[in-house]
Design a protein around this motif. Structure first.
Motif, PDB file in Angstrom:
ATOM      1  N   ARG A  76       0.837  -1.212   0.000  1.00  0.00           N
ATOM      2  CA  ARG A  76       0.000   0.000   0.000  1.00  0.00           C
ATOM      3  C   ARG A  76       0.869   1.259   0.000  1.00  0.00           C
ATOM      4  NH1 ARG A  76      -2.806  -2.835   3.962  1.00  0.00           N
ATOM      5  NH2 ARG A  76      -2.046  -1.400   5.585  1.00  0.00           N
ATOM      6  N   ALA A  77       1.927   1.249   0.796  1.00  0.00           N
ATOM      7  CA  ALA A  77       2.813   2.406   0.877  1.00  0.00           C
ATOM      8  C   ALA A  77       3.454   2.687  -0.475  1.00  0.00           C
ATOM      9  CB  ALA A  77       3.894   2.168   1.934  1.00  0.00           C
ATOM     10  N   TRP A  78       3.790   1.620  -1.202  1.00  0.00           N
ATOM     11  CA  TRP A  78       4.385   1.793  -2.529  1.00  0.00           C
ATOM     12  C   TRP A  78       3.378   2.450  -3.474  1.00  0.00           C
ATOM     13  CZ3 TRP A  78       9.311   0.098  -4.366  1.00  0.00           C
ATOM     14  CH2 TRP A  78       9.495   0.286  -5.738  1.00  0.00           C
ATOM     15  N   ARG A  79       2.150   1.950  -3.475  1.00  0.00           N
ATOM     16  CA  ARG A  79       1.132   2.477  -4.396  1.00  0.00           C
ATOM     17  C   ARG A  79       0.748   3.913  -4.065  1.00  0.00           C
ATOM     18  NH1 ARG A  79      -3.921  -0.908  -5.000  1.00  0.00           N
ATOM     19  NH2 ARG A  79      -4.077   0.182  -7.003  1.00  0.00           N
ATOM     20  N   GLU A  80       0.904   4.297  -2.810  1.00  0.00           N
ATOM     21  CA  GLU A  80       0.546   5.659  -2.397  1.00  0.00           C
ATOM     22  C   GLU A  80       1.686   6.651  -2.602  1.00  0.00           C
ATOM     23  OE1 GLU A  80      -0.567   4.990   1.624  1.00  0.00           O
ATOM     24  OE2 GLU A  80      -2.447   3.956   1.100  1.00  0.00           O
ATOM     25  N   ASP A  81       2.828   6.161  -3.077  1.00  0.00           N
ATOM     26  CA  ASP A  81       3.997   7.005  -3.273  1.00  0.00           C
ATOM     27  C   ASP A  81       4.236   7.205  -4.775  1.00  0.00           C
ATOM     28  OD1 ASP A  81       6.525   8.123  -3.544  1.00  0.00           O
ATOM     29  OD2 ASP A  81       7.382   6.990  -1.877  1.00  0.00           O
ATOM     30  N   PRO A  82       3.918   8.381  -5.322  1.00  0.00           N
ATOM     31  CA  PRO A  82       4.074   8.629  -6.766  1.00  0.00           C
ATOM     32  C   PRO A  82       5.493   8.369  -7.272  1.00  0.00           C
ATOM     33  CG  PRO A  82       2.782  10.369  -5.761  1.00  0.00           C
ATOM     34  CD  PRO A  82       3.340   9.550  -4.640  1.00  0.00           C
ATOM     35  N   ALA A  83       6.493   8.670  -6.451  1.00  0.00           N
ATOM     36  CA  ALA A  83       7.877   8.477  -6.876  1.00  0.00           C
ATOM     37  C   ALA A  83       8.191   6.999  -7.055  1.00  0.00           C
ATOM     38  CB  ALA A  83       8.828   9.105  -5.853  1.00  0.00           C
ATOM     39  N   ARG A  84       7.672   6.175  -6.152  1.00  0.00           N
ATOM     40  CA  ARG A  84       7.914   4.732  -6.270  1.00  0.00           C
ATOM     41  C   ARG A  84       7.127   4.149  -7.441  1.00  0.00           C
ATOM     42  NH1 ARG A  84      10.649   2.149  -2.144  1.00  0.00           N
ATOM     43  NH2 ARG A  84      11.082   3.416  -0.312  1.00  0.00           N
ATOM     44  N   MET A  85       5.899   4.567  -7.604  1.00  0.00           N
ATOM     45  CA  MET A  85       5.109   4.072  -8.732  1.00  0.00           C
ATOM     46  C   MET A  85       5.755   4.457 -10.056  1.00  0.00           C
ATOM     47  SD  MET A  85       2.631   2.156  -7.781  1.00  0.00           S
ATOM     48  CE  MET A  85       1.545   2.139  -9.221  1.00  0.00           C
ATOM     49  N   ALA A  86       6.399   5.615 -10.081  1.00  0.00           N
ATOM     50  CA  ALA A  86       7.067   6.068 -11.303  1.00  0.00           C
ATOM     51  C   ALA A  86       8.208   5.128 -11.687  1.00  0.00           C
ATOM     52  CB  ALA A  86       7.602   7.491 -11.109  1.00  0.00           C
ATOM     53  N   LEU A  87       8.798   4.458 -10.701  1.00  0.00           N
ATOM     54  CA  LEU A  87       9.877   3.513 -10.990  1.00  0.00           C
ATOM     55  C   LEU A  87       9.381   2.341 -11.842  1.00  0.00           C
ATOM     56  CD1 LEU A  87      11.633   3.290  -7.499  1.00  0.00           C
ATOM     57  CD2 LEU A  87      12.384   4.582  -9.513  1.00  0.00           C
ATOM     58  N   LEU A  88       8.083   2.035 -11.740  1.00  0.00           N
ATOM     59  CA  LEU A  88       7.510   0.929 -12.499  1.00  0.00           C
ATOM     60  C   LEU A  88       6.949   1.382 -13.840  1.00  0.00           C
ATOM     61  CD1 LEU A  88       5.718  -1.035  -9.635  1.00  0.00           C
ATOM     62  CD2 LEU A  88       7.970  -1.456 -10.651  1.00  0.00           C
ATOM     63  N   GLU A  89       7.059   2.656 -14.123  1.00  0.00           N
ATOM     64  CA  GLU A  89       6.610   3.175 -15.415  1.00  0.00           C
ATOM     65  C   GLU A  89       7.768   3.297 -16.396  1.00  0.00           C
ATOM     66  OE1 GLU A  89       3.572   3.755 -16.523  1.00  0.00           O
ATOM     67  OE2 GLU A  89       2.784   2.993 -14.621  1.00  0.00           O
ATOM     68  N   ASP A  90       8.987   3.250 -15.872  1.00  0.00           N
ATOM     69  CA  ASP A  90      10.138   3.480 -16.742  1.00  0.00           C
ATOM     70  C   ASP A  90      11.326   2.635 -16.285  1.00  0.00           C
ATOM     71  OD1 ASP A  90      11.671   4.582 -18.779  1.00  0.00           O
ATOM     72  OD2 ASP A  90      12.272   6.311 -17.593  1.00  0.00           O
ATOM     73  N   THR A  91      11.175   1.317 -16.346  1.00  0.00           N
ATOM     74  CA  THR A  91      12.261   0.421 -15.937  1.00  0.00           C
ATOM     75  C   THR A  91      13.312   0.318 -17.038  1.00  0.00           C
ATOM     76  OG1 THR A  91      11.114  -1.524 -16.829  1.00  0.00           O
ATOM     77  CG2 THR A  91      10.682  -0.947 -14.527  1.00  0.00           C
ATOM     78  N   LEU A  92      14.509  -0.070 -16.643  1.00  0.00           N
ATOM     79  CA  LEU A  92      15.582  -0.267 -17.613  1.00  0.00           C
ATOM     80  C   LEU A  92      15.332  -1.521 -18.446  1.00  0.00           C
ATOM     81  CD1 LEU A  92      18.838   0.409 -15.534  1.00  0.00           C
ATOM     82  CD2 LEU A  92      17.610   1.993 -17.044  1.00  0.00           C
ATOM     83  N   ALA A  93      15.885  -1.545 -19.645  1.00  0.00           N
ATOM     84  CA  ALA A  93      15.920  -2.757 -20.458  1.00  0.00           C
ATOM     85  C   ALA A  93      17.272  -3.420 -20.215  1.00  0.00           C
ATOM     86  CB  ALA A  93      15.754  -2.408 -21.936  1.00  0.00           C
ATOM     87  N   PRO A  94      17.385  -4.731 -20.447  1.00  0.00           N
ATOM     88  CA  PRO A  94      18.656  -5.419 -20.209  1.00  0.00           C
ATOM     89  C   PRO A  94      19.848  -4.780 -20.911  1.00  0.00           C
ATOM     90  CG  PRO A  94      16.920  -7.022 -20.472  1.00  0.00           C
ATOM     91  CD  PRO A  94      16.312  -5.685 -20.797  1.00  0.00           C
ATOM     92  N   ALA A  95      19.641  -4.254 -22.108  1.00  0.00           N
ATOM     93  CA  ALA A  95      20.745  -3.635 -22.847  1.00  0.00           C
ATOM     94  C   ALA A  95      21.320  -2.427 -22.117  1.00  0.00           C
ATOM     95  CB  ALA A  95      20.273  -3.232 -24.239  1.00  0.00           C
ATOM     96  N   ASP A  96      20.532  -1.850 -21.197  1.00  0.00           N
ATOM     97  CA  ASP A  96      20.980  -0.681 -20.440  1.00  0.00           C
ATOM     98  C   ASP A  96      21.790  -1.054 -19.201  1.00  0.00           C
ATOM     99  OD1 ASP A  96      19.482   0.977 -22.177  1.00  0.00           O
ATOM    100  OD2 ASP A  96      17.666   0.584 -20.997  1.00  0.00           O
ATOM    101  N   VAL A  97      21.912  -2.358 -18.946  1.00  0.00           N
ATOM    102  CA  VAL A  97      22.499  -2.825 -17.692  1.00  0.00           C
ATOM    103  C   VAL A  97      23.893  -3.414 -17.893  1.00  0.00           C
ATOM    104  CG1 VAL A  97      22.267  -4.506 -15.817  1.00  0.00           C
ATOM    105  CG2 VAL A  97      20.253  -3.287 -16.652  1.00  0.00           C
TER     106      VAL A  97
END
Length: 227
Positions: free
Chosen positions: A70-91
């Motif tokens: 719940r804390a994750w879903r209520e935190d816009p900054a954390r939710m934003a991490l799941l909107e723009d994840t890295l692709a393997p080529a970036d790692v």
């Protein structure tokens, strides 16, 4: 030196039947990240295709939607991490001390044959790092081969979501394959707890696995302790 963890999540949002949604089992990510954050580890999120990560609807309902989720879903900054994840080529695998595969039935589709994830896993393992997974996350290890051509899981003890748990969760007719059976077919020494859905972990050297969503925190603690 600060330890660095690579969290792996899915990009898939439904089973073969589009009317049945799935995705990341959120608490498996949040529980692990909390353990690693408490120890001051740096964490990065990667997915097979990069970009957005759908959430498993059942992980957002009681009792799975716990305080951490719940804390994750209520935190816009954390939710934003799941909107723009890295692709393997970036790692660059050399930047990480451990890789942690999260679950949710969605990973059964995009984890096993991701050449990028296989490359990262192989390089972390062969560089002396820790390879870990919780629940269906172990599907990400099914087809990973080392430089000598051998399967990483062959002959090694591990655990992951059991077929009995698929049946009890009433998704055995939806999943694309029996992950437990596929692991055994690849020579893995698959183990499971006596009670379904109870926390169960297995450590075999630098391979650390947890059986189900309830095992995420214990799995992460084992990884943290080894680091």
């Amino acid at each position: 030196m600060t330890r660095r963890i690579l969290n792996v999540v899915t990009n898939v949002g439904h089973y073969d039947d589009p009317s049945h949604p799935t995705g990341l089992w959120l608490s498996e990510l949040t529980h692990a990240r909390q353990v690693f954050e408490e120890r001051g580890f740096e964490q990065t999120i990667v997915s097979p295709a990069g970009g957005a990560v759908p959430l498993e609807p059942r992980s957002l309902t009681f009792p799975n939607n716990d305080r951490s989720a719940r804390a994750w879903r209520e935190d816009p900054a954390r939710m934003a991490l799941l909107e723009d994840t890295l692709a393997p080529a970036d790692v660059n695998a050399g930047d990480y001390d451990a890789i942690f595969f999260t679950g949710g039935h969605a990973v059964m589709y995009d984890f096993p044959d991701s050449a990028g994830l296989q490359r990262i896993t192989r390089e972390i393992w062969q560089g002396g790092g820790i390879v870990s997974a919780v629940c269906h996350g172990y599907c990400g290890l099914l087809n990973t081969r080392l430089s000598d051509g051998s399967l990483l899981v062959a002959g090694r003890r591990l655990t992951g979501f059991a077929w009995r748990e698929e049946v009890l969760a009433r998704v055995d007719k939806l999943v694309p394959y029996n992950a437990e059976e596929e692991m055994i077919a690849r020579g893995a020494q698959y183990e499971k707890g006596l009670l379904p859905f109870a926390s169960h972990t297995v450590v075999d050297g630098r391979l650390v696995t947890g059986q189900n969503p309830g095992s995420a925190k214990a799995t992460a603690r084992l990884v943290a302790g080894m680091l």
